[in-house]
Design an enzyme around this catalytic site. Structure first.
Site, PDB file in Angstrom:
ATOM      1  N   LYS A 173       0.845  -1.185   0.000  1.00  0.00           N
ATOM      2  CA  LYS A 173       0.000   0.000   0.000  1.00  0.00           C
ATOM      3  C   LYS A 173       0.886   1.242   0.000  1.00  0.00           C
ATOM      4  CE  LYS A 173      -3.098   2.869   2.641  1.00  0.00           C
ATOM      5  NZ  LYS A 173      -3.598   3.213   3.987  1.00  0.00           N
ATOM      6  N   GLY A 234      -8.004   9.230  10.113  1.00  0.00           N
ATOM      7  CA  GLY A 234      -8.263   9.300  11.541  1.00  0.00           C
ATOM      8  C   GLY A 234      -9.355  10.257  11.963  1.00  0.00           C
ATOM      9  N   ALA A 260      -9.530   5.483   4.679  1.00  0.00           N
ATOM     10  CA  ALA A 260      -9.382   6.628   5.574  1.00  0.00           C
ATOM     11  C   ALA A 260     -10.671   7.413   5.744  1.00  0.00           C
ATOM     12  CB  ALA A 260      -8.276   7.578   5.106  1.00  0.00           C
ATOM     13  N   GLY A 261     -10.957   7.765   7.004  1.00  0.00           N
ATOM     14  CA  GLY A 261     -12.072   8.645   7.312  1.00  0.00           C
ATOM     15  C   GLY A 261     -13.329   7.957   7.781  1.00  0.00           C
ATOM     16  N   ASN A 282      -8.689   1.716  10.246  1.00  0.00           N
ATOM     17  CA  ASN A 282      -7.898   1.407  11.425  1.00  0.00           C
ATOM     18  C   ASN A 282      -8.460   2.121  12.653  1.00  0.00           C
ATOM     19  OD1 ASN A 282      -4.310   1.591  12.274  1.00  0.00           O
ATOM     20  ND2 ASN A 282      -6.011   0.742  13.385  1.00  0.00           N
ATOM     21  N   THR A 283      -8.419   3.466  12.626  1.00  0.00           N
ATOM     22  CA  THR A 283      -8.797   4.245  13.801  1.00  0.00           C
ATOM     23  C   THR A 283     -10.222   3.969  14.251  1.00  0.00           C
ATOM     24  OG1 THR A 283      -7.297   5.981  13.038  1.00  0.00           O
ATOM     25  CG2 THR A 283      -8.838   6.574  14.765  1.00  0.00           C
TER      26      THR A 283
END
Length: 330
Positions: A173, A234, A260-261, A282-283
């Site tokens: 990635k 995040g 993301a997001g 992830n977050t």
């Protein structure tokens, strides 16, 4: 002789080989990669390459950066990237958890088959410290090395070449960030890095803005998957520009995954209802009050969104339309 190892000057008795140095530092050669004077030392040459006075060495490994039951809405509903086929459409990161044990539990609950990992220097002060590979088996999960924290094409390429040396993975990635505040990708540097990596034999899944034009150029450059952001990394804001995501999906001939997001399960479902092949997060899981339960929720959301996309939603109407027939009304 004096060596600089992971940025620190050290006096080491010599002469010795790379293999001997790794042993003297108390590290497991199977879990690390070594760069000597900006050149990667192949693991097969550790015993032959001599370390010399003044050498600068980097010794890195993988750190946290996704099975429980069936992994998808239907076993036959698979997706393929770079010639590899997967059932789970949820990809998860491995950073921000309280410890590796929690990481392993959350990844298992997510049903993910692909997990992202970051490349970082090993802890020379405590070579016996646990590593991510002690909790997530690369034979069970597909590790997706990423370039988190890289701000230039050169940094990203160097990082992924080291990652390939650690585990031999060519599916990676790529992300090249523009600034530390927004963590938005620098698309000029990203395209440069992608072109270099593709020529170097890597299969590149690329983090990018939600710009359909740039997404097309990355695909033309040979990227194996396009990964537009939903919102800043995040942030948990969810998909901010569904129109552009849909346009990228419609034009792409390679997999498109929102990256993301994402903040909660409904965000993941929306991404899948737009026709994306998968979602990476992830977050949203790691910072939930109960990461394992959130991982399970995200798994179900991705499956539900995929099923809704395949089913085809009803058309929107301006006015009401009764569900029950009016004929025969008393």
């Amino acid at each position: 002789m004096r060596l600089t190892i992971n940025g620190e000057a050290r006096d080491i008795a010599g002469p010795l080989t790379v293999e001997a140095l790794i042993g003297a530092l108390g590290l497991d050669a199977r879990k690390v990669a070594v760069e000597r004077n900006l050149e990667i030392v192949p693991r097969s040459n550790y015993a032959a390459v001599e370390v010399a006075d003044g050498d600068r060495l980097e010794i890195v490994h993988f750190i946290g950066g996704g099975a429980e039951g069936a992994a998808g809405p239907a076993a036959e509903d698979t997706w393929t990237v770079a010639g590899r086929t997967f059932r789970s459409r949820l990809l998860v990161g491995t950073g921000k958890y309280r410890d590796f044990a929690e990481t392993a539990r959350a990844v298992a609950a997510s049903g993910a088959e692909i997990v992202t990992v970051a490349v970082r220097r090993v802890n020379l002060m405590d070579p016996s410290a646990p590593m991510l590979v002690d909790y997530l088996d690369p034979k069970t999960y597909t590790f997706l090395p990423n370039t988190a924290g890289c701000y230039t094409a050169e940094e990203a390429v160097r990082t992924l070449r080291l990652a390939r040396e650690v585990g031999g993975w060519d599916l990676v990635k790529l992300e090249v960030l523009g600034d530390a505040k927004t963590l938005y990708p620098d698309m000029i540097q990203t395209l440069r890095a992608a072109e270099t990596l593709v020529k170097d034999g890597f299969r590149v899944m690329v983090y990018c803005t939600d710009d359909p034009i740039f997404a097309g150029r990355l695909e033309e450059a040979g990227c194996a998957a396009i990964m537009p952001l939903a919102a800043p990394i995040g942030s948990g804001l969810g998909i901010q520009n569904p129109v552009n995501i849909r346009l990228i999906v419609e034009q792409a001939k390679v997999p498109v995954l929102v990256d993301a997001g994402v903040g909660t399960a409904s965000d993941a479902a929306v991404a899948m209802e737009l026709g994306c092949d998968g979602v990476l997060m992830n977050t949203a899981i790691a910072e939930a009050k109960d990461p394992v339960r959130m991982a399970r929720a995200m798994r179900h959301a991705v499956e539900a969104g995929r099923l809704a996309y395949l089913a085809g939603r009803m058309r929107k109407r301006t006015y009401a339309d009764p569900s029950s027939p009016l004929a025969g009304l008393i």
